[in-house]
Motif scaffolding. Structure first.
Motif, PDB file in Angstrom:
ATOM      1  N   PRO A   6      15.475 118.022  12.349  1.00  0.00           N
ATOM      2  CA  PRO A   6      16.736 117.395  11.938  1.00  0.00           C
ATOM      3  C   PRO A   6      16.934 116.062  12.669  1.00  0.00           C
ATOM      4  N   LEU A   7      17.500 115.114  11.953  1.00  0.00           N
ATOM      5  CA  LEU A   7      17.733 113.796  12.549  1.00  0.00           C
ATOM      6  C   LEU A   7      18.989 113.813  13.400  1.00  0.00           C
ATOM      7  N   ASP A   8      18.894 113.205  14.575  1.00  0.00           N
ATOM      8  CA  ASP A   8      20.116 113.002  15.355  1.00  0.00           C
ATOM      9  C   ASP A   8      20.651 111.605  15.037  1.00  0.00           C
ATOM     10  N   GLU A   9      21.773 111.250  15.626  1.00  0.00           N
ATOM     11  CA  GLU A   9      22.426 109.984  15.289  1.00  0.00           C
ATOM     12  C   GLU A   9      21.565 108.780  15.673  1.00  0.00           C
ATOM     13  N   LYS A  10      20.825 108.860  16.778  1.00  0.00           N
ATOM     14  CA  LYS A  10      19.968 107.726  17.168  1.00  0.00           C
ATOM     15  C   LYS A  10      18.848 107.514  16.150  1.00  0.00           C
ATOM     16  N   ASP A  11      18.261 108.618  15.645  1.00  0.00           N
ATOM     17  CA  ASP A  11      17.236 108.503  14.608  1.00  0.00           C
ATOM     18  C   ASP A  11      17.826 107.849  13.362  1.00  0.00           C
ATOM     19  N   ARG A  12      19.012 108.284  12.979  1.00  0.00           N
ATOM     20  CA  ARG A  12      19.678 107.709  11.798  1.00  0.00           C
ATOM     21  C   ARG A  12      19.940 106.218  12.002  1.00  0.00           C
ATOM     22  N   GLN A  13      20.406 105.849  13.190  1.00  0.00           N
ATOM     23  CA  GLN A  13      20.642 104.431  13.492  1.00  0.00           C
ATOM     24  C   GLN A  13      19.343 103.642  13.372  1.00  0.00           C
ATOM     25  N   LEU A  14      18.277 104.166  13.956  1.00  0.00           N
ATOM     26  CA  LEU A  14      16.980 103.482  13.893  1.00  0.00           C
ATOM     27  C   LEU A  14      16.534 103.293  12.450  1.00  0.00           C
ATOM     28  N   LEU A  15      16.631 104.345  11.668  1.00  0.00           N
ATOM     29  CA  LEU A  15      16.201 104.252  10.271  1.00  0.00           C
ATOM     30  C   LEU A  15      17.071 103.272   9.489  1.00  0.00           C
ATOM     31  N   ARG A  16      18.375 103.272   9.729  1.00  0.00           N
ATOM     32  CA  ARG A  16      19.257 102.302   9.049  1.00  0.00           C
ATOM     33  C   ARG A  16      18.839 100.868   9.395  1.00  0.00           C
ATOM     34  N   LEU A  17      18.629 100.609  10.679  1.00  0.00           N
ATOM     35  CA  LEU A  17      18.253  99.264  11.118  1.00  0.00           C
ATOM     36  C   LEU A  17      16.900  98.849  10.541  1.00  0.00           C
ATOM     37  N   LEU A  18      15.937  99.748  10.559  1.00  0.00           N
ATOM     38  CA  LEU A  18      14.607  99.413  10.047  1.00  0.00           C
ATOM     39  C   LEU A  18      14.605  99.213   8.533  1.00  0.00           C
ATOM     40  N   GLN A  19      15.466  99.954   7.819  1.00  0.00           N
ATOM     41  CA  GLN A  19      15.556  99.752   6.368  1.00  0.00           C
ATOM     42  C   GLN A  19      16.127  98.375   6.047  1.00  0.00           C
ATOM     43  N   GLU A  20      16.972  97.877   6.906  1.00  0.00           N
ATOM     44  CA  GLU A  20      17.545  96.542   6.700  1.00  0.00           C
ATOM     45  C   GLU A  20      16.577  95.439   7.116  1.00  0.00           C
ATOM     46  N   GLN A  32      20.047  97.854  20.355  1.00  0.00           N
ATOM     47  CA  GLN A  32      21.084  98.236  19.397  1.00  0.00           C
ATOM     48  C   GLN A  32      21.350  99.736  19.359  1.00  0.00           C
ATOM     49  N   VAL A  33      20.352 100.548  19.702  1.00  0.00           N
ATOM     50  CA  VAL A  33      20.572 102.002  19.697  1.00  0.00           C
ATOM     51  C   VAL A  33      20.677 102.564  21.111  1.00  0.00           C
ATOM     52  N   ASN A  34      20.712 101.668  22.084  1.00  0.00           N
ATOM     53  CA  ASN A  34      20.911 102.044  23.485  1.00  0.00           C
ATOM     54  C   ASN A  34      19.822 103.002  23.987  1.00  0.00           C
ATOM     55  N   LEU A  35      18.568 102.542  23.827  1.00  0.00           N
ATOM     56  CA  LEU A  35      17.421 103.295  24.314  1.00  0.00           C
ATOM     57  C   LEU A  35      16.560 102.399  25.186  1.00  0.00           C
ATOM     58  N   SER A  36      15.766 103.024  26.064  1.00  0.00           N
ATOM     59  CA  SER A  36      14.768 102.262  26.814  1.00  0.00           C
ATOM     60  C   SER A  36      13.612 101.956  25.866  1.00  0.00           C
ATOM     61  N   ALA A  37      12.776 100.996  26.235  1.00  0.00           N
ATOM     62  CA  ALA A  37      11.611 100.658  25.408  1.00  0.00           C
ATOM     63  C   ALA A  37      10.699 101.871  25.216  1.00  0.00           C
ATOM     64  N   PRO A  38      10.355 102.620  26.282  1.00  0.00           N
ATOM     65  CA  PRO A  38       9.508 103.806  26.074  1.00  0.00           C
ATOM     66  C   PRO A  38      10.195 104.872  25.206  1.00  0.00           C
ATOM     67  N   GLY A  39      11.494 105.034  25.382  1.00  0.00           N
ATOM     68  CA  GLY A  39      12.245 105.997  24.573  1.00  0.00           C
ATOM     69  C   GLY A  39      12.230 105.622  23.101  1.00  0.00           C
ATOM     70  N   LEU A  40      12.371 104.327  22.825  1.00  0.00           N
ATOM     71  CA  LEU A  40      12.323 103.850  21.446  1.00  0.00           C
ATOM     72  C   LEU A  40      10.953 104.110  20.836  1.00  0.00           C
ATOM     73  N   LEU A  41       9.889 103.735  21.553  1.00  0.00           N
ATOM     74  CA  LEU A  41       8.533 103.919  21.037  1.00  0.00           C
ATOM     75  C   LEU A  41       8.237 105.382  20.763  1.00  0.00           C
ATOM     76  N   LYS A  42       8.715 106.267  21.626  1.00  0.00           N
ATOM     77  CA  LYS A  42       8.504 107.703  21.441  1.00  0.00           C
ATOM     78  C   LYS A  42       9.198 108.179  20.155  1.00  0.00           C
ATOM     79  N   ARG A  43      10.427 107.729  19.938  1.00  0.00           N
ATOM     80  CA  ARG A  43      11.167 108.115  18.725  1.00  0.00           C
ATOM     81  C   ARG A  43      10.493 107.561  17.472  1.00  0.00           C
ATOM     82  N   LEU A  44      10.098 106.287  17.520  1.00  0.00           N
ATOM     83  CA  LEU A  44       9.429 105.693  16.357  1.00  0.00           C
ATOM     84  C   LEU A  44       8.135 106.430  16.034  1.00  0.00           C
TER      85      LEU A  44
END
Length: 157
Positions: A6-20, A32-44
């Motif tokens: 299931p997607l959490d709100e940060k995943d949804r934010q990331l997907l919204r931003l990337l779709q734009e 923009q989603v208040n994550l560290s660089a390693p945290g972002l890369l892990k989620r992506l």
């Protein structure tokens, strides 16, 4: 493909931003989603591995390239044997003017989203390519007069 969680709100934010804007830098995405660089890369990476992010593309302005006509073509096949259907699908996949092909229920079997440069190009596509595919029984084409909404973004709310 991995199991989709299931997607959490940060995943949804990331997907919204990337779709734009899929060219947004990782640093800006993380900010923009208040994550560290390693945290972002892990989620992506997890979104990509799960198949939620299918690919990154560039949307090209069709009219700027001279594809002034956008059309929708309904196609009915005379026969629905698997080899006839498979042959139609394979031939349509090879037509660069066909952007999308959807198998339908109802009166027609397929709906094609087509771009062409002009009416002559449309006529040639229909008469020399689509109607020449074995098994095609009838077609009906509508030319788009005005594109009211065109989006590639999925609703994530």
């Amino acid at each position: 493909m991995a199991q989709i969680k299931p997607l959490d709100e940060k995943d949804r934010q990331l997907l919204r931003l990337l779709q734009e804007n899929s060219r947004m830098s990782n640093a800006e995405l993380a900010r923009q989603v208040n994550l560290s660089a390693p945290g972002l890369l892990k989620r992506l990476r997890k979104l990509e591995e799960s198949g939620l992010i299918d690919r990154y593309v560039t949307l090209v302005n069709r009219e700027a390239l001279g594809f002034d006509l956008l059309c929708f073509t309904h196609v009915s096949l005379a026969h629905h044997q698997p080899e006839c259907v498979d042959h139609f699908c394979e031939r349509v996949k090879d037509l660069p003017e066909v952007l999308e092909c959807h198998h339908l229920t109802g009166e027609y079997d397929y709906l094609l989203k087509v771009v062409v440069t002009n009416h002559q190009h449309l006529e040639k596509l229909l008469t020399e390519k689509i109607t020449q595919i074995p098994g095609v029984d009838r077609i009906r084409t509508s030319i788009v007069l005005n594109e009211i909404k065109a989006s590639t973004s999925l609703p994530l709310d």
